[in-house]
Design a protein around this motif. Structure first.
Motif, PDB file in Angstrom:
ATOM      1  N   GLY A 269     -44.296  -7.580 -21.286  1.00 40.82           N
ATOM      2  CA  GLY A 269     -44.735  -6.182 -21.263  1.00 40.82           C
ATOM      3  C   GLY A 269     -43.704  -5.256 -21.878  1.00 40.82           C
ATOM      4  O   GLY A 269     -44.039  -4.331 -22.623  1.00 40.82           O
ATOM      5  N   THR A 270     -42.443  -5.503 -21.579  1.00 40.66           N
ATOM      6  CA  THR A 270     -41.367  -4.708 -22.171  1.00 40.66           C
ATOM      7  C   THR A 270     -41.363  -4.855 -23.685  1.00 40.66           C
ATOM      8  O   THR A 270     -41.192  -3.883 -24.424  1.00 40.66           O
ATOM      9  N   LEU A 271     -41.567  -6.065 -24.177  1.00 41.68           N
ATOM     10  CA  LEU A 271     -41.592  -6.299 -25.618  1.00 41.68           C
ATOM     11  C   LEU A 271     -42.747  -5.550 -26.273  1.00 41.68           C
ATOM     12  O   LEU A 271     -42.574  -4.916 -27.327  1.00 41.68           O
ATOM     13  N   LEU A 272     -43.921  -5.587 -25.682  1.00 45.39           N
ATOM     14  CA  LEU A 272     -45.083  -4.932 -26.284  1.00 45.39           C
ATOM     15  C   LEU A 272     -44.879  -3.426 -26.367  1.00 45.39           C
ATOM     16  O   LEU A 272     -45.231  -2.793 -27.358  1.00 45.39           O
ATOM     17  N   ARG A 273     -44.313  -2.847 -25.311  1.00 47.19           N
ATOM     18  CA  ARG A 273     -44.044  -1.407 -25.350  1.00 47.19           C
ATOM     19  C   ARG A 273     -43.031  -1.072 -26.425  1.00 47.19           C
ATOM     20  O   ARG A 273     -43.152  -0.073 -27.130  1.00 47.19           O
ATOM     21  N   THR A 274     -42.023  -1.890 -26.556  1.00 47.74           N
ATOM     22  CA  THR A 274     -40.969  -1.609 -27.530  1.00 47.74           C
ATOM     23  C   THR A 274     -41.480  -1.758 -28.949  1.00 47.74           C
ATOM     24  O   THR A 274     -41.202  -0.941 -29.821  1.00 47.74           O
ATOM     25  N   SER A 275     -42.259  -2.805 -29.228  1.00 45.68           N
ATOM     26  CA  SER A 275     -42.735  -3.031 -30.589  1.00 45.68           C
ATOM     27  C   SER A 275     -43.786  -2.016 -30.995  1.00 45.68           C
ATOM     28  O   SER A 275     -43.966  -1.739 -32.174  1.00 45.68           O
ATOM     29  N   ALA A 276     -44.496  -1.448 -30.028  1.00 46.85           N
ATOM     30  CA  ALA A 276     -45.517  -0.457 -30.365  1.00 46.85           C
ATOM     31  C   ALA A 276     -44.914   0.923 -30.600  1.00 46.85           C
ATOM     32  O   ALA A 276     -45.388   1.687 -31.419  1.00 46.85           O
ATOM     33  N   GLU A 277     -43.850   1.237 -29.868  1.00 49.09           N
ATOM     34  CA  GLU A 277     -43.307   2.579 -29.907  1.00 49.09           C
ATOM     35  C   GLU A 277     -41.959   2.655 -30.608  1.00 49.09           C
ATOM     36  O   GLU A 277     -41.445   3.733 -30.855  1.00 49.09           O
ATOM     37  N   GLY A 278     -41.371   1.510 -30.945  1.00 51.89           N
ATOM     38  CA  GLY A 278     -40.004   1.531 -31.433  1.00 51.89           C
ATOM     39  C   GLY A 278     -39.063   1.760 -30.263  1.00 51.89           C
ATOM     40  O   GLY A 278     -39.459   1.805 -29.099  1.00 51.89           O
ATOM     41  N   GLY A 279     -37.796   1.897 -30.530  1.00 50.32           N
ATOM     42  CA  GLY A 279     -36.838   2.167 -29.468  1.00 50.32           C
ATOM     43  C   GLY A 279     -36.096   0.916 -29.050  1.00 50.32           C
ATOM     44  O   GLY A 279     -36.012  -0.064 -29.778  1.00 50.32           O
ATOM     45  N   ARG A 280     -35.561   0.948 -27.819  1.00 50.04           N
ATOM     46  CA  ARG A 280     -34.657  -0.093 -27.352  1.00 50.04           C
ATOM     47  C   ARG A 280     -35.187  -0.713 -26.066  1.00 50.04           C
ATOM     48  O   ARG A 280     -35.841  -0.044 -25.254  1.00 50.04           O
TER      49      ARG A 280
END
Length: 584
Positions: A269-280
Motif C-alpha cells: 500500500g505504501t508503494l502504491l501511494r508513493t508511485s501514484a503521487e511521487g514523494g518518499r
C-alpha cells in the motif's frame, strides 16, 4: 545624345538589369545581398549613387549599404532615420507607379528631419527634365505580405535627366527583385541561426544525457527508471549497478520485475501511494536470497509536455542500518535491559489493547434473550438495557438509550461492549454483533472452578529467597539468576503468550484462552521450572516462586488487572511457610 526610346538602348538596359538581378541571388549573407543591391543600381541602372535604408526590428530605418561615393558612404552608413520621417517622405512628392519622386522645389520641407541624406553640388538645371542636385527618388521594397522591408534611394543619373518611363519601370522591377533577394537572405540567415542554435541545443542535450548517464550509472545509491501508468505501471526499465548490488540481482533480471513484485507484502500500500503521487516512502525490498532490506524510496515523475507523466525516476537508499538502530531503540524503550523481556510499560500496553471501557454483561440463554426482547425488559441482571449477544436484534441491546450513543444518534462502539446489538463476550454469535462493533470482549471465569469459560489469565510471579542471594553473593549473581528465571519462564509458555518483567524479582505472564484449571496448571509448571538450582560462577543457588492468578476483563484497567493478580500472589505467598516458599 542617345534617348531611352531607342530600341537598342532598352535592350542594353534590359540585359544589364537581368545580369544584376542574377547576381542578387549569388550573395551568401544578408550584408552581401544589400551591397549587391546598391552595386547593381550603380553598375546596371545608370545611377552614380545608391543607398539601401533597411527597416530594423524597432521600425526605424538604418543605412545598411551604400555605393558610388566613398566619402558619402563613410558619412551616412549606419545612421538611422525614424519611421515617422520616412513615412512622411513616402507620402509626399510625385508617385511614379510605385516610386516616389520629390523634386527640389519641395525638398526644402525635409531639410530638418532625421533621415540621413547627402547633397551633390552642381548648377541648376537648364532643361525641364534635367536632374537637380536636390531631387530625391525613392523605391520602396515590400515583402510578399505587404510589409515594408526598406527603401532604395538613388541620385545623379549618368545621363543627367530624370528617368523616363522605361527607366522608372526598370528601377521598380529591380526594387521588386531586391525585396525578394533580401527576404530570401533573411530567411537563409534565420535558418542558419536556427541550425546553429539547434546544433548547440543538441550538443547541450548530448552533454546533459551523458551527465545523467554517468550520474545514474555511477551513483553510490540505487537508481531506477520505471514505467508510469498503463498495464506495465512500475515495471523497471533501467537500473544502475548500486541497485543491482543492493538486491543481489543483475540488471537483465531486474527488467523482468516491477517494484510491486519486489516489495514486502505489508508495504504494498505504501508503494502504491508513493508511485501514484511521487514523494518518499520507507519500505522493504526483497533480495535474491529471500531476505528483505529496508530502503528509502524517493520517486520523481518525469513528465512529457504533450502526453503528461511518462516515467518514474526512483532513488533507492539503503537504510537497513538506521532501521536496525531505530528498532533497537524502540526495543530498549519497551523491554527490560537485563532480561530482554517486555517491561512494565509494554506489558500495560499489550494488556490495555485487549480491554474496552465497559464491563461484559452476564450471558443469557437464547430463550431469555427472546423473552427480554419482546417484553422490553433487561435480558441480563445487573446491566440495564444491555443485550446478551443472543438476541434477535429487535430492541435487544438498545436499552433505554441513556448509554452507548453519540450526540449524532449513532451508537458508540466503545461504550457498549457488544455494540448496537450487544454481543456477549468471546462467545457472542453473529446475530448479536452490531455493525459498529468489532471488539471481542475479554471475560473471566466466574469462580476458581473451571466452568468452561476461557479468558485472559494474568499470572503475577514473585521470587522467593531472591533478596538473600543478592545480599550473600552480590548483584552479579542476582542478575544471572534473573536472566535464567526469565529464560525458564519464556520456555515454559506457549508461542503468543507474554512474559514480562515489572522490575526487581517480579514477573508477569499473560496467557490467553485459558480456563481456571488451565491457569492453575500453568502456574504449577512454571513454579516447578524455576525451582531447580541455578549455577552461577560454579555455585548453585536456588529460588522459589509465588504465583497469583488474576483475570483480565473488559471494564477493568491494566493497573487494576495487575493489582488484582498481585494481591492474589501475596495471599498465596502468605499461605505457605518461609521454608516451603524457598523450596517451591
Amino acid at each position: 545624345m542617345e534617348t531611352e526610346s531607342e530600341p537598342y538602348v532598352r535592350l542594353a538596359t534590359l540585359r544589364q538589369l537581368h545580369q544584376v538581378v542574377a547576381e542578387l541571388n549569388t550573395a551568401r549573407s544578408l550584408a552581401d545581398t544589400l551591397q549587391t543591391v546598391v552595386d547593381g543600381i550603380v553598375v546596371g541602372l545608370g545611377y552614380e549613387l545608391a543607398c539601401v535604408n533597411l527597416v530594423r526590428p524597432d521600425g526605424d530605418l538604418v543605412v545598411a549599404a551604400f555605393a558610388g561615393d566613398p566619402a558619402a558612404e563613410a558619412l551616412i552608413t549606419g545612421r538611422v532615420g525614424s519611421r515617422a520621417s520616412w513615412e512622411r517622405r513616402l507620402t509626399m512628392g510625385e508617385n511614379w507607379d510605385g516610386l516616389r519622386f520629390i523634386p527640389h522645389t519641395e525638398g526644402w520641407v525635409l531639410m530638418e528631419d532625421d533621415v540621413p541624406q547627402w547633397h551633390t553640388d552642381g548648377p541648376d538645371p537648364r532643361f525641364e527634365d534635367e536632374w537637380h542636385p536636390e531631387d530625391r527618388l525613392y523605391a520602396p521594397m515590400y515583402a510578399s505580405g505587404g510589409e515594408l522591408l526598406g527603401v532604395v534611394s538613388v541620385d545623379r543619373p549618368r545621363n543627367g535627366r530624370r528617368p523616363g518611363a522605361w527607366g522608372r519601370e526598370a528601377l521598380q522591377m529591380y526594387a521588386f527583385q531586391a525585396a525578394i533577394a533580401i527576404s530570401n537572405a533573411r530567411l537563409r540567415a534565420n535558418m542558419q541561426r536556427a541550425l546553429v542554435r539547434l546544433e548547440r541545443e543538441q550538443q547541450a542535450l548530448r552533454a546533459s544525457e551523458e551527465s545523467f548517464r554517468q550520474a545514474f550509472e555511477y551513483a553510490p545509491s540505487g537508481m531506477a527508471i520505471a514505467e508510469m501508468g498503463g498495464d506495465q505501471h512500475g515495471r523497471l526499465l533501467r537500473t544502475n549497478d548500486a541497485l543491482c548490488r543492493l538486491l543481489g540481482r543483475p540488471a537483465s533480471v531486474l527488467r523482468r520485475y516491477s517494484f510491486s513484485d519486489l516489495v514486502h507484502p505489508e508495504d504494498i500500500g505504501t508503494l502504491l501511494r508513493t508511485s501514484a503521487e511521487g514523494g518518499r516512502a520507507e519500505l522493504r525490498l526483497g533480495r535474491r536470497d529471500g531476505t528483505y532490506v529496508w530502503v528509502s524510496l524517493r520517486n520523481s515523475v518525469v513528465a512529457d509536455a504533450a502526453d503528461g507523466p511518462r516515467f518514474l525516476l526512483t532513488h533507492v537508499e539503503d537504510i537497513e542500518e538506521r532501521k536496525r538502530h531505530e528498532l533497537q531503540l524502540a526495543h530498549r524503550a519497551s523491554h527490560d535491559s537485563l532480561t530482554g523481556l517486555p517491561n512494565g510499560a509494554e506489558l500495560r500496553a499489550r494488556l490495555g489493547a485487549r480491554l474496552c471501557r465497559r464491563p461484559q454483561s452476564v450471558r443469557a440463554t437464547a430463550v431469555e434473550a427472546l423473552d427480554a426482547a419482546f417484553e422490553g425488559r433487561p435480558a441480563a441482571d445487573g446491566i440495564p438495557g444491555q443485550g446478551t449477544g443472543q438476541g434477535a436484534g429487535s430492541g435487544a441491546g438498545t436499552g433505554s438509550g441513556e448509554h452507548g450513543f453519540r450526540p449524532d444518534g449513532f451508537p458508540d462502539p466503545f461504550e457498549f461492549p457488544g455494540g448496537p446489538g450487544g454481543s456477549a463476550g468471546h462467545g457472542a454469535g453473529p446475530a448479536g454483533a452490531g455493525p459498529y462493533d468489532h471488539h471481542v470482549h475479554t471475560v473471566a471465569p466466574a469462580t476458581d472452578i473451571d466452568d468452561g469459560t476461557k479468558g485472559l489469565a494474568v499470572l503475577f510471579c514473585d521470587l522467593d529467597g531472591f533478596k538473600s542471594i543478592n545480599d550473600r553473593f552480590g548483584h552479579h549473581t542476582g542478575d544471572a539468576v534473573l536472566i535464567e528465571v526469565a529464560r525458564r519462564l519464556t520456555t515454559g509458555v506457549r508461542d503468543g503468550d507474554t512474559v514480562a518483567r515489572l522490575g526487581g524479582d517480579e514477573f508477569v505472564v499473560l496467557a490467553d484462552g485459558l480456563g481456571a484449571a488451565d491457569a492453575a496448571d500453568l502456574a504449577v509448571r512454571l513454579r516447578n521450572a524455576i525451582i531447580p538450582p541455578i549455577r552461577v560462577d560454579g555455585r548453585a543457588v536456588r529460588v522459589g516462586a509465588s504465583f497469583g492468578i488474576g483475570w483480565a476483563s473488559c471494564g477493568m484497567s491494566a493497573d487494576e488487572v495487575l493489582r488484582s493478580a498481585d494481591q492474589r500472589m501475596y495471599i498465596e505467598k502468605r499461605s505457605r511457610s518461609k521454608a516451603h516458599r524457598r523450596a517451591g
